[in-house]
Design a protein around this motif. Sequence first.
Motif, PDB file in Angstrom:
ATOM      1  N   SER A  85       0.834  -1.206   0.000  1.00 44.26           N
ATOM      2  CA  SER A  85       0.000   0.000   0.000  1.00 44.26           C
ATOM      3  C   SER A  85       0.864   1.250   0.000  1.00 44.26           C
ATOM      4  N   MET A  86       1.944   1.214   0.773  1.00 44.92           N
ATOM      5  CA  MET A  86       2.842   2.367   0.836  1.00 44.92           C
ATOM      6  C   MET A  86       3.398   2.682  -0.546  1.00 44.92           C
ATOM      7  N   ALA A  87       3.814   1.641  -1.283  1.00 47.97           N
ATOM      8  CA  ALA A  87       4.373   1.858  -2.610  1.00 47.97           C
ATOM      9  C   ALA A  87       3.331   2.419  -3.571  1.00 47.97           C
ATOM     10  N   LEU A  88       2.095   1.930  -3.495  1.00 51.07           N
ATOM     11  CA  LEU A  88       1.050   2.415  -4.396  1.00 51.07           C
ATOM     12  C   LEU A  88       0.739   3.886  -4.149  1.00 51.07           C
ATOM     13  N   TYR A  89       0.639   4.275  -2.871  1.00 55.16           N
ATOM     14  CA  TYR A  89       0.427   5.692  -2.574  1.00 55.16           C
ATOM     15  C   TYR A  89       1.646   6.507  -2.982  1.00 55.16           C
ATOM     16  N   GLY A  90       2.821   5.932  -2.829  1.00 49.67           N
ATOM     17  CA  GLY A  90       4.036   6.630  -3.230  1.00 49.67           C
ATOM     18  C   GLY A  90       4.087   6.875  -4.726  1.00 49.67           C
ATOM     19  N   LEU A  91       3.726   5.865  -5.517  1.00 44.72           N
ATOM     20  CA  LEU A  91       3.725   6.025  -6.967  1.00 44.72           C
ATOM     21  C   LEU A  91       2.745   7.113  -7.401  1.00 44.72           C
ATOM     22  N   ALA A  92       1.563   7.116  -6.802  1.00 45.23           N
ATOM     23  CA  ALA A  92       0.566   8.133  -7.149  1.00 45.23           C
ATOM     24  C   ALA A  92       1.071   9.530  -6.789  1.00 45.23           C
ATOM     25  N   THR A  93       1.748   9.643  -5.645  1.00 48.33           N
ATOM     26  CA  THR A  93       2.287  10.933  -5.224  1.00 48.33           C
ATOM     27  C   THR A  93       3.399  11.396  -6.152  1.00 48.33           C
ATOM     28  N   LEU A  94       4.278  10.478  -6.523  1.00 51.52           N
ATOM     29  CA  LEU A  94       5.377  10.832  -7.422  1.00 51.52           C
ATOM     30  C   LEU A  94       4.854  11.351  -8.751  1.00 51.52           C
ATOM     31  N   ALA A  95       3.862  10.668  -9.317  1.00 47.10           N
ATOM     32  CA  ALA A  95       3.295  11.114 -10.586  1.00 47.10           C
ATOM     33  C   ALA A  95       2.713  12.519 -10.449  1.00 47.10           C
ATOM     34  N   HIS A  96       2.007  12.764  -9.350  1.00 45.38           N
ATOM     35  CA  HIS A  96       1.420  14.087  -9.110  1.00 45.38           C
ATOM     36  C   HIS A  96       2.517  15.145  -9.014  1.00 45.38           C
ATOM     37  N   LEU A  97       3.552  14.883  -8.248  1.00 39.94           N
ATOM     38  CA  LEU A  97       4.618  15.862  -8.053  1.00 39.94           C
ATOM     39  C   LEU A  97       5.363  16.156  -9.351  1.00 39.94           C
ATOM     40  N   LEU A  98       5.641  15.124 -10.117  1.00 38.12           N
ATOM     41  CA  LEU A  98       6.414  15.320 -11.345  1.00 38.12           C
ATOM     42  C   LEU A  98       5.634  16.105 -12.393  1.00 38.12           C
ATOM     43  N   ARG A  99       4.324  16.159 -12.264  1.00 36.14           N
ATOM     44  CA  ARG A  99       3.527  16.936 -13.219  1.00 36.14           C
ATOM     45  C   ARG A  99       3.624  18.434 -12.979  1.00 36.14           C
ATOM     46  N   TYR A 100       4.317  18.845 -11.935  1.00 37.10           N
ATOM     47  CA  TYR A 100       4.605  20.267 -11.760  1.00 37.10           C
ATOM     48  C   TYR A 100       5.760  20.719 -12.650  1.00 37.10           C
ATOM     49  N   PHE A 101       6.455  19.775 -13.258  1.00 36.47           N
ATOM     50  CA  PHE A 101       7.524  20.125 -14.183  1.00 36.47           C
ATOM     51  C   PHE A 101       6.954  20.237 -15.596  1.00 36.47           C
ATOM     52  N   PRO A 102       7.392  21.217 -16.357  1.00 41.43           N
ATOM     53  CA  PRO A 102       6.918  21.322 -17.735  1.00 41.43           C
ATOM     54  C   PRO A 102       7.275  20.074 -18.537  1.00 41.43           C
ATOM     55  N   GLU A 103       6.420  19.718 -19.457  1.00 39.41           N
ATOM     56  CA  GLU A 103       6.714  18.576 -20.326  1.00 39.41           C
ATOM     57  C   GLU A 103       7.997  18.837 -21.126  1.00 39.41           C
ATOM     58  N   ARG A 104       8.770  17.765 -21.301  1.00 39.48           N
ATOM     59  CA  ARG A 104       9.957  17.754 -22.158  1.00 39.48           C
ATOM     60  C   ARG A 104      11.090  18.615 -21.620  1.00 39.48           C
ATOM     61  N   ASP A 105      11.034  18.922 -20.329  1.00 39.28           N
ATOM     62  CA  ASP A 105      12.096  19.698 -19.672  1.00 39.28           C
ATOM     63  C   ASP A 105      12.990  18.721 -18.915  1.00 39.28           C
ATOM     64  N   PRO A 106      14.221  18.463 -19.380  1.00 36.61           N
ATOM     65  CA  PRO A 106      15.042  17.412 -18.761  1.00 36.61           C
ATOM     66  C   PRO A 106      15.521  17.781 -17.364  1.00 36.61           C
ATOM     67  N   HIS A 107      15.541  16.775 -16.490  1.00 42.36           N
ATOM     68  CA  HIS A 107      16.049  16.936 -15.127  1.00 42.36           C
ATOM     69  C   HIS A 107      16.837  15.667 -14.795  1.00 42.36           C
ATOM     70  N   PHE A 108      18.097  15.659 -15.195  1.00 47.13           N
ATOM     71  CA  PHE A 108      18.902  14.451 -15.112  1.00 47.13           C
ATOM     72  C   PHE A 108      19.070  13.959 -13.679  1.00 47.13           C
ATOM     73  N   ALA A 109      19.441  14.870 -12.769  1.00 47.56           N
ATOM     74  CA  ALA A 109      19.681  14.474 -11.378  1.00 47.56           C
ATOM     75  C   ALA A 109      18.404  13.947 -10.739  1.00 47.56           C
ATOM     76  N   LEU A 110      17.283  14.571 -11.037  1.00 50.83           N
ATOM     77  CA  LEU A 110      16.018  14.139 -10.448  1.00 50.83           C
ATOM     78  C   LEU A 110      15.641  12.754 -10.957  1.00 50.83           C
ATOM     79  N   PHE A 111      15.942  12.463 -12.212  1.00 48.66           N
ATOM     80  CA  PHE A 111      15.650  11.135 -12.744  1.00 48.66           C
ATOM     81  C   PHE A 111      16.431  10.063 -11.997  1.00 48.66           C
ATOM     82  N   GLU A 112      17.693  10.326 -11.707  1.00 48.53           N
ATOM     83  CA  GLU A 112      18.493   9.355 -10.962  1.00 48.53           C
ATOM     84  C   GLU A 112      17.924   9.133  -9.563  1.00 48.53           C
ATOM     85  N   THR A 113      17.509  10.220  -8.917  1.00 51.44           N
ATOM     86  CA  THR A 113      16.899  10.102  -7.592  1.00 51.44           C
ATOM     87  C   THR A 113      15.608   9.305  -7.660  1.00 51.44           C
TER      88      THR A 113
END
Length: 243
Positions: A85-113
């Motif tokens: 359950s923790m992982a499922l809520y985490g995945l949903a949260t990550l998707a929500h947070l990453l949508r604050y970044f503009p599309e097609r704007d690379p963030h190399f360090a964040l991808f590694e994290t």
Amino acid sequence: MHWTDEGVVLGVRKHGETSVILELMTRDHGRHLGLVQGGRSKSLQAVLQPGNTVQATWRARLDEHLGTYQVEGLELRAARLMGSSMALYGLATLAHLLRYFPERDPHFALFETLTVLVDHLDDPDLAPALFVRFELAMLTELGFGLDLARCAATGSERDLAYVSPRSGRAVSAEAGEPYKDRLLRLPGFLIGQTRANRPREEDIRDGFALTDFFLHHNVFAPQGRRAPEERARFVALATAGDE
């Protein structure tokens, strides 16, 4: 135009009878959408699950077009993550947070994290601290990074205990003592003060309180939004011991 890149699946939505629009966070091309023809087939459905890492080739006539993806699974961790359950809520949260970044704007360090985090998102010993670090990395990529290296008042790198809510800079225990009721607590695991595999629940709570404050102040509130409900559920599970 075309390119091939590695990406973590954030989500899919149906398109027509047999296809889907796939949303990836890619290493070199940022958050990027594309059409997967036949994406609703049984063979592809298992690959196009949130949390999986895929190799994707994107093609379009013009760069501004939606384009199409051809994908191949690299790390199919979604089946394992679905058991937590923790992982499922985490995945949903990550998707929500990453949508604050503009599309097609690379963030190399964040991808590694991100890839390190999703690898361990169902591990109650590792996921909470990694998630706090991801949110700090997100703030940095958005231009709101915190300075936790030295005391804002004295310049000392020792005995750091607080963070100023105004400046986002660390404050030592001595310098912050008179103002501690107005400062945010700085958990030791963010500055290497603990060697435990899992930080104390109190420190994890302080870590999430720290990122919550700055995410709300700098990211959510300016857009008239709030943190997703899934984040609160993830935090509750992450600070409640084993599932």
